[in-house]
Design a protein around this motif. Structure first.
Motif, PDB file in Angstrom:
ATOM      1  N   ASP A  38     -34.678  51.442  18.655  1.00 42.30           N
ATOM      2  CA  ASP A  38     -35.536  51.716  17.502  1.00 42.30           C
ATOM      3  C   ASP A  38     -36.049  53.141  17.674  1.00 42.30           C
ATOM      4  O   ASP A  38     -36.665  53.454  18.700  1.00 42.30           O
ATOM      5  CB  ASP A  38     -36.680  50.701  17.489  1.00 42.30           C
ATOM      6  CG  ASP A  38     -37.698  50.904  16.394  1.00 42.30           C
ATOM      7  OD1 ASP A  38     -37.753  51.994  15.783  1.00 42.30           O
ATOM      8  OD2 ASP A  38     -38.477  49.967  16.141  1.00 42.30           O
ATOM      9  N   LYS A  40     -38.540  54.575  16.593  1.00 39.41           N
ATOM     10  CA  LYS A  40     -40.005  54.649  16.710  1.00 39.41           C
ATOM     11  C   LYS A  40     -40.509  54.117  18.053  1.00 39.41           C
ATOM     12  O   LYS A  40     -41.699  54.135  18.323  1.00 39.41           O
ATOM     13  CB  LYS A  40     -40.660  53.892  15.564  1.00 39.41           C
ATOM     14  CG  LYS A  40     -40.344  54.512  14.222  1.00 39.41           C
ATOM     15  CD  LYS A  40     -41.547  54.548  13.369  1.00 39.41           C
ATOM     16  CE  LYS A  40     -41.211  55.248  12.068  1.00 39.41           C
ATOM     17  NZ  LYS A  40     -42.285  56.008  11.569  1.00 39.41           N
ATOM     18  N   ASN A  64     -46.080  55.763  19.389  1.00 40.70           N
ATOM     19  CA  ASN A  64     -46.445  54.958  18.229  1.00 40.70           C
ATOM     20  C   ASN A  64     -47.215  53.686  18.567  1.00 40.70           C
ATOM     21  O   ASN A  64     -47.515  52.894  17.687  1.00 40.70           O
ATOM     22  CB  ASN A  64     -45.191  54.616  17.419  1.00 40.70           C
ATOM     23  CG  ASN A  64     -44.593  55.860  16.805  1.00 40.70           C
ATOM     24  OD1 ASN A  64     -45.290  56.644  16.179  1.00 40.70           O
ATOM     25  ND2 ASN A  64     -43.302  56.061  17.004  1.00 40.70           N
ATOM     26  N   GLY A  87     -42.975  50.080  17.643  1.00 36.51           N
ATOM     27  CA  GLY A  87     -42.241  50.772  16.587  1.00 36.51           C
ATOM     28  C   GLY A  87     -42.035  49.821  15.426  1.00 36.51           C
ATOM     29  O   GLY A  87     -42.963  49.168  14.960  1.00 36.51           O
ATOM     30  N   ASN A  88     -40.788  49.696  14.977  1.00 40.50           N
ATOM     31  CA  ASN A  88     -40.439  48.752  13.905  1.00 40.50           C
ATOM     32  C   ASN A  88     -39.773  47.495  14.459  1.00 40.50           C
ATOM     33  O   ASN A  88     -39.126  46.760  13.723  1.00 40.50           O
ATOM     34  CB  ASN A  88     -39.510  49.417  12.882  1.00 40.50           C
ATOM     35  CG  ASN A  88     -40.236  50.479  12.086  1.00 40.50           C
ATOM     36  OD1 ASN A  88     -41.396  50.307  11.723  1.00 40.50           O
ATOM     37  ND2 ASN A  88     -39.561  51.585  11.835  1.00 40.50           N
TER      38      ASN A  88
END
Length: 155
Positions: A38, A40, A64, A87-88
């Motif tokens: 990911d 992020k 993040n 992240g996501n």
């Protein structure tokens, strides 16, 4: 047995069995124990360690952040069903008791409690008894903000 599950950006769920004797690193870098693909997620995002009888998630100063149950954390104990986000990428922590087949064959079996309790000396003569109703009637719970300053006992 403790496990952590992550749903990748492709929608596939992967599970990882956690061990108590060593930390698990999480991040984008291929050298991590759990690799999260990911953008992020930081290269070295977080780690999971076993401390004082609990698995603990530690953020490694990620860009993040690391979230447990919707709150950004630096360090947080993991409890069964905890929702994780880096992240996501979303995950969850599961800690289930081992089944009988997973239990150690060397562990002693639990003894049933069918043996009588040995008699102890009678301590009832040492206890000063009040009528139960007087004790219950005198107890009441009042929030601190509703108490007058003179009603607050100082120790």
């Amino acid at each position: 047995m403790a496990k952590i599950f992550f749903v990748g950006l492709d929608g596939a769920e992967k599970s990882y069995r956690l061990q108590t004797h060593r930390p698990f690193t999480l991040g984008r870098d291929p050298g991590n124990d759990i690799i999260l693909r990911d953008p992020k997620v930081s290269r070295h995002h977080a780690e999971i360690v076993f401390e004082r009888g609990f698995f603990v998630l530690k953020d490694l100063a990620s860009a993040n952040g690391t979230y447990v149950n919707g709150k950004r954390i630096r360090v947080a104990p993991l409890t069964h069903g905890a929702r994780l986000r880096m992240g996501n990428t979303y995950g969850r922590f599961s800690e289930e008791l081992p089944t009988e087949s997973e239990a150690s064959p060397m562990a002693p079996a639990a003894e049933p409690f069918d043996q009588p309790v040995p008699p102890t000396e009678d301590l009832s003569s040492l206890i000063e008894m009040e009528p139960a109703t007087s004790r219950v009637e005198s107890l009441q719970t009042v929030p601190h903000e509703k108490l007058a300053p003179e009603e607050v006992k100082k120790k």
